[in-house]
Design a protein around this motif. Sequence first.
Motif: not given
Length: 207
Positions: A89-93, A178-189, A191-201
């Motif tokens: 949760l470092r990114f949103p905080s 569009l449906l699979v994009t929603i699924e992809h976006a759920l996981y992507g967002n 991951l960024f929120t909980i901190g694992l998005g760090w590994f994608f940058f």
Amino acid sequence: MLILELISLYFLLPLIFYLQWLAKAYFLPVLLTVLVYAVFLLYRDKQFLIKQLWQLGEIDYLKVILLRFVLAAALLSVFTFYFFPELFLRFPSQRPHLWLIVMLLYPILSAYPQEVISRAFFFQRYTHFFPNISVLIIVNAALFAWMHILFGNWIAIGLSFVGGLLFAHTYHKTRSTLLVTIEHALYGNFLFTIGLGWFFFHGNQLG
């Protein structure tokens, strides 16, 4: 020619970024360029219903997507908290405004283009190379994971492979980009929120 196209788009292009022949800063422009190429060819393909790119399709399948997302989100949260507590949760905080921008733009500028290229375009162009659907889904997921090699760490690749399996299965079942994009976006967002998005940058743990 299709084999050459497949190898160029899904293997050589990510390799060029990984070898740093192109900087990661060019990833989004290249992604959008490939998106235009893919949409153009899909539009010209008489066997492809172009409305698949924006229609939800089997809306009932959204329940399946949401259920497995809830389960996966719980596991990912525990994993992140236990193994990477400094990222949790470092990114949103710490950067809430940037986090909000990512939440709004990631589905549009990243998840959707990736799903058009990796699912709609891939399934339409190359399915006949893989008559077994299980093989098709695994190959699709493997190439999707390979596309993330530019981030230089096994966590991004591993998560992308698992995500690729889910997204490919969803697209196979619904044929809704569009449906699979929603699924992809759920996981992507998430991951960024909980901190694992760090590994994608950041980070470099290959080798």
